[in-house]
Design a protein around this motif. Structure first.
Motif, PDB file in Angstrom:
ATOM      1  N   ALA A  17       0.825  -1.210   0.000  1.00  0.00           N
ATOM      2  CA  ALA A  17       0.000   0.000   0.000  1.00  0.00           C
ATOM      3  C   ALA A  17       0.857   1.257   0.000  1.00  0.00           C
ATOM      4  CB  ALA A  17      -0.935   0.001   1.207  1.00  0.00           C
ATOM      5  N   THR A  18       1.903   1.264   0.813  1.00  0.00           N
ATOM      6  CA  THR A  18       2.768   2.452   0.871  1.00  0.00           C
ATOM      7  C   THR A  18       3.679   2.552  -0.346  1.00  0.00           C
ATOM      8  OG1 THR A  18       4.222   1.184   2.358  1.00  0.00           O
ATOM      9  CG2 THR A  18       2.712   2.770   3.372  1.00  0.00           C
ATOM     10  N   CYS A  19       4.000   1.411  -0.968  1.00  0.00           N
ATOM     11  CA  CYS A  19       4.723   1.478  -2.241  1.00  0.00           C
ATOM     12  C   CYS A  19       3.834   2.142  -3.299  1.00  0.00           C
ATOM     13  CB  CYS A  19       5.133   0.081  -2.698  1.00  0.00           C
ATOM     14  SG  CYS A  19       6.619  -0.554  -1.888  1.00  0.00           S
ATOM     15  N   PHE A  20       2.529   1.878  -3.215  1.00  0.00           N
ATOM     16  CA  PHE A  20       1.590   2.550  -4.123  1.00  0.00           C
ATOM     17  C   PHE A  20       1.591   4.058  -3.883  1.00  0.00           C
ATOM     18  CE2 PHE A  20      -2.706   4.427  -4.157  1.00  0.00           C
ATOM     19  CZ  PHE A  20      -2.902   4.510  -5.519  1.00  0.00           C
ATOM     20  N   THR A  21       1.500   4.474  -2.608  1.00  0.00           N
ATOM     21  CA  THR A  21       1.476   5.915  -2.327  1.00  0.00           C
ATOM     22  C   THR A  21       2.795   6.571  -2.730  1.00  0.00           C
ATOM     23  OG1 THR A  21       2.227   5.599  -0.022  1.00  0.00           O
ATOM     24  CG2 THR A  21      -0.146   5.586  -0.423  1.00  0.00           C
ATOM     25  N   TRP A  22       3.900   5.863  -2.522  1.00  0.00           N
ATOM     26  CA  TRP A  22       5.213   6.362  -2.957  1.00  0.00           C
ATOM     27  C   TRP A  22       5.246   6.485  -4.486  1.00  0.00           C
ATOM     28  CZ3 TRP A  22       9.933   2.680  -3.468  1.00  0.00           C
ATOM     29  CH2 TRP A  22      11.053   3.386  -3.909  1.00  0.00           C
ATOM     30  N   GLY A  23       4.665   5.483  -5.180  1.00  0.00           N
ATOM     31  CA  GLY A  23       4.640   5.521  -6.634  1.00  0.00           C
ATOM     32  C   GLY A  23       3.864   6.714  -7.166  1.00  0.00           C
ATOM     33  N   VAL A  24       2.760   7.070  -6.492  1.00  0.00           N
ATOM     34  CA  VAL A  24       1.985   8.232  -6.932  1.00  0.00           C
ATOM     35  C   VAL A  24       2.778   9.517  -6.688  1.00  0.00           C
ATOM     36  CG1 VAL A  24      -0.174   9.498  -6.697  1.00  0.00           C
ATOM     37  CG2 VAL A  24      -0.174   7.026  -6.480  1.00  0.00           C
ATOM     38  N   THR A  25       3.529   9.565  -5.585  1.00  0.00           N
ATOM     39  CA  THR A  25       4.415  10.709  -5.352  1.00  0.00           C
ATOM     40  C   THR A  25       5.423  10.830  -6.492  1.00  0.00           C
ATOM     41  OG1 THR A  25       4.244  10.419  -2.954  1.00  0.00           O
ATOM     42  CG2 THR A  25       6.076  11.754  -3.753  1.00  0.00           C
ATOM     43  N   LEU A  27       5.068   9.741  -9.513  1.00  0.00           N
ATOM     44  CA  LEU A  27       4.349  10.167 -10.715  1.00  0.00           C
ATOM     45  C   LEU A  27       4.166  11.680 -10.725  1.00  0.00           C
ATOM     46  CD1 LEU A  27       2.932   9.060 -13.256  1.00  0.00           C
ATOM     47  CD2 LEU A  27       0.819   8.982 -11.926  1.00  0.00           C
ATOM     48  N   GLY A  28       3.826  12.240  -9.566  1.00  0.00           N
ATOM     49  CA  GLY A  28       3.700  13.691  -9.476  1.00  0.00           C
ATOM     50  C   GLY A  28       5.023  14.383  -9.694  1.00  0.00           C
ATOM     51  N   ALA A  29       6.093  13.817  -9.131  1.00  0.00           N
ATOM     52  CA  ALA A  29       7.421  14.411  -9.295  1.00  0.00           C
ATOM     53  C   ALA A  29       7.867  14.381 -10.754  1.00  0.00           C
ATOM     54  CB  ALA A  29       8.431  13.679  -8.418  1.00  0.00           C
ATOM     55  N   ALA A  30       7.378  13.389 -11.513  1.00  0.00           N
ATOM     56  CA  ALA A  30       7.755  13.263 -12.919  1.00  0.00           C
ATOM     57  C   ALA A  30       7.203  14.405 -13.767  1.00  0.00           C
ATOM     58  CB  ALA A  30       7.268  11.924 -13.475  1.00  0.00           C
ATOM     59  N   PHE A 170       0.065  12.870  -5.282  1.00  0.00           N
ATOM     60  CA  PHE A 170       0.419  13.375  -6.614  1.00  0.00           C
ATOM     61  C   PHE A 170       0.754  14.864  -6.576  1.00  0.00           C
ATOM     62  CE2 PHE A 170      -0.501  15.220 -10.744  1.00  0.00           C
ATOM     63  CZ  PHE A 170       0.227  14.405 -11.588  1.00  0.00           C
ATOM     64  N   PRO A 171      -0.141  15.700  -6.031  1.00  0.00           N
ATOM     65  CA  PRO A 171       0.220  17.125  -5.959  1.00  0.00           C
ATOM     66  C   PRO A 171       1.432  17.381  -5.076  1.00  0.00           C
ATOM     67  CG  PRO A 171      -1.823  16.694  -4.774  1.00  0.00           C
ATOM     68  CD  PRO A 171      -1.528  15.474  -5.583  1.00  0.00           C
ATOM     69  N   GLU A 172       1.649  16.550  -4.060  1.00  0.00           N
ATOM     70  CA  GLU A 172       2.831  16.725  -3.229  1.00  0.00           C
ATOM     71  C   GLU A 172       4.101  16.490  -4.038  1.00  0.00           C
ATOM     72  OE1 GLU A 172       2.697  14.365   0.274  1.00  0.00           O
ATOM     73  OE2 GLU A 172       1.127  15.566   1.223  1.00  0.00           O
ATOM     74  N   GLY A 173       4.073  15.456  -4.895  1.00  0.00           N
ATOM     75  CA  GLY A 173       5.238  15.203  -5.743  1.00  0.00           C
ATOM     76  C   GLY A 173       5.521  16.362  -6.678  1.00  0.00           C
ATOM     77  N   SER A 190      15.675  16.952  -9.827  1.00  0.00           N
ATOM     78  CA  SER A 190      14.419  17.419  -9.236  1.00  0.00           C
ATOM     79  C   SER A 190      13.447  16.260  -9.065  1.00  0.00           C
ATOM     80  CB  SER A 190      13.789  18.499 -10.125  1.00  0.00           C
ATOM     81  OG  SER A 190      14.645  19.608 -10.246  1.00  0.00           O
ATOM     82  N   PHE A 191      13.376  15.388 -10.078  1.00  0.00           N
ATOM     83  CA  PHE A 191      12.518  14.202  -9.982  1.00  0.00           C
ATOM     84  C   PHE A 191      13.022  13.273  -8.886  1.00  0.00           C
ATOM     85  CE2 PHE A 191      12.221   9.674 -11.107  1.00  0.00           C
ATOM     86  CZ  PHE A 191      10.854   9.494 -10.962  1.00  0.00           C
ATOM     87  N   TRP A 192      14.319  13.054  -8.823  1.00  0.00           N
ATOM     88  CA  TRP A 192      14.892  12.130  -7.839  1.00  0.00           C
ATOM     89  C   TRP A 192      14.553  12.555  -6.414  1.00  0.00           C
ATOM     90  CZ3 TRP A 192      16.654   7.505  -6.949  1.00  0.00           C
ATOM     91  CH2 TRP A 192      17.429   7.264  -5.810  1.00  0.00           C
ATOM     92  N   TYR A 193      14.771  13.828  -6.115  1.00  0.00           N
ATOM     93  CA  TYR A 193      14.471  14.306  -4.770  1.00  0.00           C
ATOM     94  C   TYR A 193      12.968  14.304  -4.503  1.00  0.00           C
ATOM     95  CZ  TYR A 193      19.306  15.770  -4.097  1.00  0.00           C
ATOM     96  OH  TYR A 193      20.673  15.773  -3.943  1.00  0.00           O
ATOM     97  N   GLY A 194      12.181  14.571  -5.548  1.00  0.00           N
ATOM     98  CA  GLY A 194      10.732  14.582  -5.379  1.00  0.00           C
ATOM     99  C   GLY A 194      10.194  13.220  -5.002  1.00  0.00           C
ATOM    100  N   GLN A 195      10.624  12.179  -5.726  1.00  0.00           N
ATOM    101  CA  GLN A 195      10.142  10.833  -5.401  1.00  0.00           C
ATOM    102  C   GLN A 195      10.741  10.333  -4.095  1.00  0.00           C
ATOM    103  OE1 GLN A 195      11.899   7.665  -5.467  1.00  0.00           O
ATOM    104  NE2 GLN A 195      13.848   8.734  -5.688  1.00  0.00           N
ATOM    105  N   LEU A 196      11.961  10.764  -3.794  1.00  0.00           N
ATOM    106  CA  LEU A 196      12.625  10.314  -2.567  1.00  0.00           C
ATOM    107  C   LEU A 196      11.882  10.784  -1.329  1.00  0.00           C
ATOM    108  CD1 LEU A 196      15.164   8.701  -1.782  1.00  0.00           C
ATOM    109  CD2 LEU A 196      16.381  10.877  -1.570  1.00  0.00           C
TER     110      LEU A 196
END
Length: 270
Positions: A17-25, A27-30, A170-173, A190-196
């Motif tokens: 579940a948290t891997c999913f939420t991380w994945g959406v982050t 996606l937003g960072a992308a 998503f908006p957080e990313g 920027s993407f790396w730090y955003g998803q991290l």
């Protein structure tokens, strides 16, 4: 899908579940790779939406079950949730005072926490990471509550919480990667730090689920703890950020919409 998830160990459920939420982050960072960056109005609106989701989740997914679980335990049903809620706020306040971080739109001189020479970009990412901790805890504790078989919790409600947290991630990313890009970092960095910034949710989620499984009596406190931590973040950080510019009213309406979306998810699926 729910049947497959239901046959898994609760810690694995929390991990997925948290891997999913991380994945959406992520996606937003992308969004940083897009040619055109979102306007300040869009960013404020998305953060407002995130605030509404977090407020609704704090009650329907966390506080309400905590109160229900506390009934019939020999004391006031409001006491364990009240204690847990306040402890969650104090915990985040403690991290806020210790962890060096910088909120969006503020100069380097306004950094909070222990004084450090870390660059502005690192401090900004840490600010977002800080408020992702209670989100991960909330998801992990929700799945742990299902595992111990309490009537106030259900797998669909835990999944609804994960979906809601994912929606607002998503908006957080976007809100992390875009300011970093404007500060001069490359799109890839920027993407790396955003998803991290969202990976901490995975760690917090696993810890939350494991804690509940090891100490079932603390469950009402744990649920309320996650709620208190999220409310602290919303009031101390997310809402003030949306009110700094000229789009405060728009962000407020988006927060109300986010609240309704999360409430509908929890009530409809839970």
């Amino acid at each position: 899908m729910l049947t497959i998830l239901g046959n898994m160990h609760p810690i694995v459920q929390a991990l997925l579940a948290t891997c999913f939420t991380w994945g959406v982050t992520s996606l937003g960072a992308a969004a940083v790779f897009l040619a055109r960056q979102p306007s300040r109005r869009t960013l404020d609106g998305m953060l407002g939406f995130a605030a509404g989701v977090m407020i609704a989740a704090s009650y329907w997914s966390l506080l309400a079950p905590a109160i229900e679980m506390s009934e019939g335990q020999g004391g006031p049903s409001w006491l364990p949730p009240a204690i847990g809620f306040l402890l969650g706020g104090f915990f985040l306040r403690g991290l806020d005072m210790l962890l060096p971080h910088l909120h969006r739109g503020l100069p380097r001189s306004k950094a909070e926490g222990i004084e450090t020479s870390w660059p502005r970009s690192t401090l900004f990412v840490l600010a977002v990471t800080l408020h992702n901790i209670p989100e991960g805890l909330a998801v992990g504790v929700a799945f742990g509550a299902v595992a111990v078989g309490l009537e106030a919790s259900s797998l669909t409600a835990a999944v609804a919480l994960a979906l809601g947290i994912g929606l607002q991630n998503f908006p957080e990313g976007v809100a992390v990667s875009m300011p970093l890009r404007r500060d001069g970092l490359s799109p890839l960095k920027s993407f790396w730090y955003g998803q991290l910034s969202g990976f901490v949710e995975v760690v917090a989620g696993v810890i939350g689920a494991a804690t509940v499984l090891l100490a079932r009596p603390i469950l009402p406190y744990a649920l309320a703890f996650a709620a208190g931590a999220m409310i602290f973040v919303v009031i101390e950080e997310v809402v003030p950020e949306t009110q700094q510019g000229e789009f405060g009213d728009f962000a407020t309406l988006c927060a109300m919409f986010g609240f309704v979306v999360m409430m509908s998810l929890d009530v409809g699926l839970g």
